[in-house]
Design a protein around this motif. Structure first.
Motif, mmCIF file in Angstrom:
data_model
loop_
_atom_site.group_PDB
_atom_site.id
_atom_site.type_symbol
_atom_site.label_atom_id
_atom_site.label_comp_id
_atom_site.label_asym_id
_atom_site.label_seq_id
_atom_site.Cartn_x
_atom_site.Cartn_y
_atom_site.Cartn_z
ATOM 1 N N LYS A 1 0.554 -1.167 -0.015
ATOM 2 C CA LYS A 1 0.263 0.047 -0.057
ATOM 3 C C LYS A 1 1.106 1.304 -0.039
ATOM 4 N N MET A 2 1.933 1.190 1.045
ATOM 5 C CA MET A 2 2.810 2.351 1.051
ATOM 6 C C MET A 2 2.999 2.790 -0.548
ATOM 7 N N ASP A 3 3.648 1.778 -1.244
ATOM 8 C CA ASP A 3 3.978 1.768 -2.301
ATOM 9 C C ASP A 3 3.402 2.134 -3.337
ATOM 10 N N LEU A 4 2.098 1.919 -3.470
ATOM 11 C CA LEU A 4 1.259 2.565 -4.525
ATOM 12 C C LEU A 4 1.067 4.060 -3.856
ATOM 13 N N ILE A 5 0.711 4.361 -2.888
ATOM 14 C CA ILE A 5 0.694 5.752 -2.415
ATOM 15 C C ILE A 5 1.596 6.244 -2.947
ATOM 16 N N GLU A 6 3.297 5.884 -2.801
ATOM 17 C CA GLU A 6 4.217 7.105 -3.133
ATOM 18 C C GLU A 6 4.278 6.317 -4.411
ATOM 19 N N ASN A 7 4.020 5.891 -5.520
ATOM 20 C CA ASN A 7 4.017 6.140 -6.676
ATOM 21 C C ASN A 7 3.214 7.044 -7.200
ATOM 22 N N PHE A 8 2.031 6.988 -6.635
ATOM 23 C CA PHE A 8 1.029 8.053 -7.092
ATOM 24 C C PHE A 8 1.047 9.305 -6.330
ATOM 25 N N ASN A 9 1.628 10.092 -5.105
ATOM 26 C CA ASN A 9 1.217 10.088 -4.093
ATOM 27 C C ASN A 9 2.394 10.751 -3.837
ATOM 28 N N PRO A 10 3.665 10.977 -3.961
ATOM 29 C CA PRO A 10 5.042 11.251 -3.504
ATOM 30 C C PRO A 10 5.382 11.701 -2.310
ATOM 31 N N GLN A 11 4.522 12.763 -2.350
ATOM 32 C CA GLN A 11 4.747 13.567 -0.692
ATOM 33 C C GLN A 11 3.762 13.386 0.019
ATOM 34 N N TRP A 12 2.887 12.619 -1.047
ATOM 35 C CA TRP A 12 1.773 12.178 0.967
ATOM 36 C C TRP A 12 0.948 12.881 1.239
ATOM 37 N N LYS A 13 0.448 14.001 0.165
ATOM 38 C CA LYS A 13 -0.007 15.466 0.086
ATOM 39 C C LYS A 13 -1.517 14.647 0.307
ATOM 40 N N ASP A 14 -2.534 15.719 1.121
ATOM 41 C CA ASP A 14 -3.973 15.194 1.349
ATOM 42 C C ASP A 14 -3.891 15.622 0.547
ATOM 43 N N LEU A 15 -4.750 15.523 -0.841
ATOM 44 C CA LEU A 15 -5.597 15.153 -1.931
ATOM 45 C C LEU A 15 -6.927 15.780 -1.870
ATOM 46 N N PHE A 16 -7.407 16.808 -1.340
ATOM 47 C CA PHE A 16 -9.071 16.838 -0.471
ATOM 48 C C PHE A 16 -9.296 18.120 -1.395
ATOM 49 N N GLY A 17 -7.839 19.375 -0.737
ATOM 50 C CA GLY A 17 -8.339 20.106 -1.887
ATOM 51 C C GLY A 17 -7.704 20.056 -3.076
ATOM 52 N N GLU A 18 -7.467 19.529 -3.892
ATOM 53 C CA GLU A 18 -7.801 18.936 -4.661
ATOM 54 C C GLU A 18 -8.400 18.353 -5.741
ATOM 55 N N ILE A 19 -9.198 17.309 -5.574
ATOM 56 C CA ILE A 19 -10.609 17.452 -5.272
ATOM 57 C C ILE A 19 -11.714 18.292 -6.189
ATOM 58 N N GLY A 20 -11.747 18.860 -4.121
ATOM 59 C CA GLY A 20 -12.905 20.101 -4.267
ATOM 60 C C GLY A 20 -11.910 20.697 -5.423
ATOM 61 N N ASP A 21 -11.310 21.009 -5.765
ATOM 62 C CA ASP A 21 -11.036 22.476 -6.909
ATOM 63 C C ASP A 21 -11.305 21.833 -8.416
ATOM 64 N N ALA A 22 -11.034 20.713 -9.155
ATOM 65 C CA ALA A 22 -11.867 20.036 -9.279
ATOM 66 C C ALA A 22 -12.536 19.684 -10.030
ATOM 67 N N CYS A 23 -14.326 19.271 -8.439
ATOM 68 C CA CYS A 23 -15.390 19.358 -8.757
ATOM 69 C C CYS A 23 -15.400 21.158 -9.388
ATOM 70 N N SER A 24 -15.065 22.108 -8.896
ATOM 71 C CA SER A 24 -15.606 23.535 -8.911
ATOM 72 C C SER A 24 -14.922 23.715 -10.581
ATOM 73 N N GLU A 25 -14.314 23.517 -10.842
ATOM 74 C CA GLU A 25 -13.760 23.431 -12.329
ATOM 75 C C GLU A 25 -14.886 22.752 -13.590
ATOM 76 N N ALA A 26 -15.665 22.092 -12.277
ATOM 77 C CA ALA A 26 -16.158 20.816 -13.312
ATOM 78 C C ALA A 26 -17.858 21.585 -13.272
ATOM 79 N N GLY A 27 -17.838 22.371 -12.428
ATOM 80 C CA GLY A 27 -19.353 22.975 -12.514
ATOM 81 C C GLY A 27 -20.183 22.059 -11.328
ATOM 82 N N MET A 28 -19.472 21.181 -9.976
ATOM 83 C CA MET A 28 -20.416 20.279 -9.533
ATOM 84 C C MET A 28 -20.317 21.145 -8.753
ATOM 85 N N THR A 29 -21.523 21.421 -8.165
ATOM 86 C CA THR A 29 -21.754 21.584 -6.881
ATOM 87 C C THR A 29 -20.593 20.768 -5.425
ATOM 88 N N VAL A 30 -19.857 21.661 -4.489
ATOM 89 C CA VAL A 30 -19.302 21.237 -3.465
ATOM 90 C C VAL A 30 -19.412 22.035 -1.739
#
Length: 106
Positions: free
Chosen positions: A77-106
């Protein structure tokens, strides 16, 4: 109708636990974990940092993937995460921004 399904992994700030789940609304579900709206594993261990997710268009495939990931060793699991998200940052803000850009209500 939303036919997107997500398998996701949360961790706590110390990266000592992993929570794996499946949802059709990644933003809403992550927010629920952050707000600790239900008792359970993620609340008990403060697993509210979204570090990994995968998109599926079929719920059966998403559930199968979730079940497989739950059986994985911690190192895998750690290897999977590190390949996807090397800095282990919280991706919540990024998915919120993506929803806003797509015109979705958040």
């Amino acid at each position: 109708m939303n036919n997107n399904y997500y398998v996701y992994i949360l961790t706590n700030k110390y990266k000592t636990v992993f929570y794996t789940g499946v949802t059709n609304d990644l933003y809403r579900r992550t927010l629920e974990h952050k707000m600790k709206v239900s008792d359970g594993f993620s609340e008990k261990y403060n697993a509210d940092c979204l570090v990994y997710y995968e998109l599926f268009f079929n719920i059966t495939d998403a559930i199968k993937r979730e079940e497989r990931l739950k059986r994985w060793k911690r190192k895998w699991k750690m290897d999977l995460i590190e390949n996807f998200n090397p800095q282990w940052k919280d991706l919540f803000g990024e998915i919120g921004d993506a929803c806003s850009e797509a015109g979705m209500t958040v």
